[in-house]
Each structure stands twice: as structure tokens, then as C-alpha cells.
Design a protein around this motif. Sequence first.
Motif, PDB file in Angstrom:
ATOM      1  N   ARG A 455       1.010  -1.155  -0.008  1.00 19.37           N
ATOM      2  CA  ARG A 455      -0.193   0.029  -0.071  1.00 19.37           C
ATOM      3  C   ARG A 455       1.021   1.283  -0.028  1.00 19.37           C
ATOM      4  O   ARG A 455       2.118   1.297   0.386  1.00 19.37           O
ATOM      5  CB  ARG A 455      -1.003  -0.109   1.189  1.00 19.37           C
ATOM      6  N   ASP A 457       0.716   5.277   1.369  1.00 15.26           N
ATOM      7  CA  ASP A 457      -0.003   6.618   1.823  1.00 15.26           C
ATOM      8  C   ASP A 457       0.742   7.865   1.606  1.00 15.26           C
ATOM      9  O   ASP A 457       1.985   7.912   1.769  1.00 15.26           O
ATOM     10  CB  ASP A 457       0.224   6.121   3.411  1.00 15.26           C
ATOM     11  N   SER A 495       4.483  -1.042   3.150  1.00 16.15           N
ATOM     12  CA  SER A 495       4.027   0.076   3.070  1.00 16.15           C
ATOM     13  C   SER A 495       4.935   0.975   2.615  1.00 16.15           C
ATOM     14  O   SER A 495       5.795   1.194   3.117  1.00 16.15           O
ATOM     15  CB  SER A 495       3.304   0.505   4.325  1.00 16.15           C
TER      16      SER A 495
END
Length: 582
Positions: A455, A457, A495
Motif C-alpha cells: 500500500r 499512503d 507500506s
Amino acid sequence: MFWRSVVVKLWFTILLLVCFVLMILTVLLLEFFENFHVNKAEEEMLQTASVISTLITSHQDEEIVRSTAESVKAPSSHVLITDGESGAWTLESNVEGFAQLDSQWFRSDPDLSKVEDERVEVKKVASTEGRNFLAVGAPLEREEGAVFVYKPLNSVEETTQQTTKTVFLGAGIAIVLTTIFAFFLSTRITAPLMKMRKGALELSKGEFHTKIPILTHDEIGELAIAFNRMGRQLKQNIDALNQEKEQLSGVLKSMADGVITLNHKKNILVTNPPAEQLLEWWRYEEELSKAELPSPLQDLFESVITEEREAMTEVTVQGRTWVIIMTPLYSNTTIRGVVAVFRDMTEERRLDKLRKDFLANVSHELRTPISMMRGYSEAIVDGVAASQEEKNELAQIILEESERMGRLVNELLDLARMESGNIQLYEEPVEVDLFVDRIVKKFHGVAEENHVHLRCDYPEGAVGVSRIDPDRIEQVITNLLDNAIRHTKEEGAVSVEVYRENNNWITTIEDTGSGIPEEDLPFIFERFYKGDKSRKRDPSNEKQGTGLGLAIAKNIVEAHGGTISAQSKLGEGTTFRIILPT
């Protein structure tokens, strides 16, 4: 302090010399005047005796002779006139208490009796009843008998005392005048000397501008000229020494090598900052006092002093390697101390180790694919692979190994160019968050294949622009993402976070993989770093790389003026942090 003064010494010397001369002169003068007065009194008395003798010879009348003799003789004199028999007559003096002498006394004296016996004149200092007196005798010219004249010696001594007083008065006046003159002369002579003394004391305190006034043109004036010249020359020499000292101090302080000078008692005379830092580390390591020398330095000192030649040794202090070169210092033919030079060889030793490790790593990395290519090629040539499928499989392995060799060589060339400063960046404005998001999307497929959750962010709607070389930065992020996915177990997570802080764009890549051992963490950006210390390559293990990716990434980020760092916990994961200026 008073008697140590040059003025007092000179004054006292002159006064003592004059007093000595005056004392001798006074003694001689007193002796001379005493004899002079005695002789003069004797001459006067003898003349009186001769006159009376002449009167007696020329006049028969006793009254006339007596009255004339009274007027001729001195008041203090006695006169005795004898006629050659027992008869005699006298003329008395005005001196009281002086015994009168008769003719028998004169005839009993061996000297005075010669006047009548031998008809000669006699002069003598005689004594009677403890009193001294002068006595002279003169014979009568035409008849027997003699004229004796005598008087007390104290009458002559009174005249001598007057003369003595006069002599002592003159000597006293001479001493007083000499004292004044000597003090004036000594002051006059020593005044320039006292100024020179004061100037010398000021010179000893460093007041080199002191100048002695030149008042005379004699030897003292020449001494003042020489003193002033000496002061100027001394100031020039001191200034030259200070300049040389400052120059030497500047050279020592600016030297990267440490320098220590020791005397023959092992006392430290001169040091520079690197040497002081090394001694501080050394004393901390060996728990020594500030006055003590480390044992290797003492052993080297003894060797240099004993053998009288240069010596060298290598020591390790607080993890750094130092080479010590110690040379004797001579004073004429005697060794007065040593000078030691400390050279930090840590970087050289590290570079040597890196060079050896680099050769070993390159050899190891190239040997494995070459061995595999050679083995599979021999299998094809020897006909081990009988079917076409087997041959194609072996050929595919050879192709993959050759491609891996090509990638290794290309990465080595890129790394060499970067470390030599020849990297060329093609910077352009890039929206960092969108740029990173695009790279992350490329790895979604790889992440799904490895069953890893990926992911990205970043603040929604936060679009920031930074001037970077997109291809190079993409190479960095790609390498970090690839490593993170490959080293993360199934159902793990990777991440990526992008945000802005203090005019810097910060990108973090965090995984939940196996992590990096704490002892290996400081070395992960070095060439050929691998967590596998044996460096044995397993063809079935695709997670093993060349060990050059992080070294290349570090050089690319630093070329952009940024930094890259890593934090890791073994078994929990690793976080890489990239900071790039906006």
C-alpha cells in the motif's frame, strides 16, 4: 642593599684611598715637623751659646755679659757657663719646676763632656728626673770653659702640637672635600650605569622599546650606544623567534598528523590537537594519568634513545589504526629528546580492506555464473542433454546467468562512475507523490504473486514538486521495493509513505520482513553487502542479489543532496527513509 650600590662602592674606594694617602702624608709631615722644630731649637740654642761665648771672650765684666746674655737667650732656656774649673754661673729661665743642672752633671754626661774636653760643639736630647730637655754646648773661644744652653722639650712639643693641629685640620678639610668630590664623581659616573640597570630590568620584563639617553661621548656613552643597539637587536630577534614560533604553532595545528615532542625525561614539551586527542583516547583506554605515557610510546622512546636512530611502530587505539614514527633530537652530539609523528592510517587500512574485499566479491560473484555457464555448456557439448527440451532448458540457464553477469558488470560500472563523481543527473520538476504512486503500482502484481500486501499512503490532494532525476530516483525506489517484497514472508505487508517536512520530501518504505541484524546495519550501504555471510549462491533462491543495489541507491540520493537511512529489528522488519530537498 646600601653597600651593594656602585655609588657607595666607588665613593668609599676613593675616600679610603685618599684617607690612606693623607694618613701616610700626615705621619711623615708630623715626623718632619717634629725633627724640624727640634733641630731649629737646637740651632737657636747653639747660636745663643756661641753669642754668649763671644761676649765672654770679648768682655770681662760679668755684669755686662750677664745682662747681654739675658737679652740674647730665649726666656725658656737655662744657661750654664763654666770656667774649666769648679766655678760656674748660670742664667735661669722662666720655666717653673724645671731643675737646674750644675757643671758636674754636664761633665758626667759622656756627650756633653766633649765640649770642654775636645773643644767641640754638642747638641743632644737628654733627660733628668724623668723629664726630657734639649741641651747644647759650645766651648769658650780663648779660654777654658764652655757655655751650656738647655731648656725643657715640652716647649718644643708645644710648637709641634700646633703644627700637628694644623696638619690634622688640613687633612680633615681634605677628607671632607674628597668625600664631596668622590660622591659627586661617583654619582656622575654611575648615573648612566643606573639608567642602564633600570633599562636592563625593563628589558628582562619584555619592554624592548626602552632607550638609554646618551649624555657623554666617553666609554660610558659608547656603552649606552651599545646597550641601545643591543635592545634593538634583541627586539628583532625576539620578534623573529615569535614569528617562527607562531608559524610553527600554525603548522602544527593545521597538520592532520599528530606531533609530540618529548625531552630526555619523557616530559611532553609540544603537542598539536590531533596528538592531544590521541593521547586522551589512549589514556582513557589504558586508564593512565595525564603525566603518564602509554606503554607502546615508552617502549618506542627507549628504543630510539638506546639505538639513536629512527623507529616506527603501529598501534590500534579506540578502533583506529595509528602509525608512530619517532626520531631523536640532538643538541650537538647529545640526544636531548625525541619527536614523534602519529599518522592515522585507519582510512588507508579500510581502503585496503575494501579493495581486497571488492576483488574477492567480484571474483566470487563472477565465478558462480561462469562455473554454471561452463558446466551447462560442457553438458550440451558432451551430449549429456539428449532431448531438445533438455538442451533448451540448459541454454535458458546459460542465458539467465549471462544476463546476471551483464547486470553485475553494469552495476559495477554505474557504481564506479558515481563514486568517482562522474554521475550525470537530468533533473526536472516532478510531482513527488504522484511519481512515487506510479512506481508503487508497478509492484502490485509482484506483491500479489508473493502474497504480500502493498500500500502507498500520502496526504490526499497534497501535490508537491521537486527537481529530481526521475529515472535515477525510480531506480532507488524500485530497488528498495524489490528488496522489501522479496524479503517479506507471505501475508506480510510493505507500506510506502510520502510526506513533506521542513522543505524536504520524505519517502519511507517499511516492511514486515526478516529484518537486518544489528551488527550488519551500519554496513548495508557498502558494496556487496549481503545478509548471507557465506555468500553461497543457491540457484533456486531468487532472493539473492549482487549486493550493489543499496550502494548505488546511496550514491544517487546523495548526488541529489539528500540522505538515505535504515532502521531494522531482526524478525520484525525494516524501514528505509529517503529525504530529498524540494
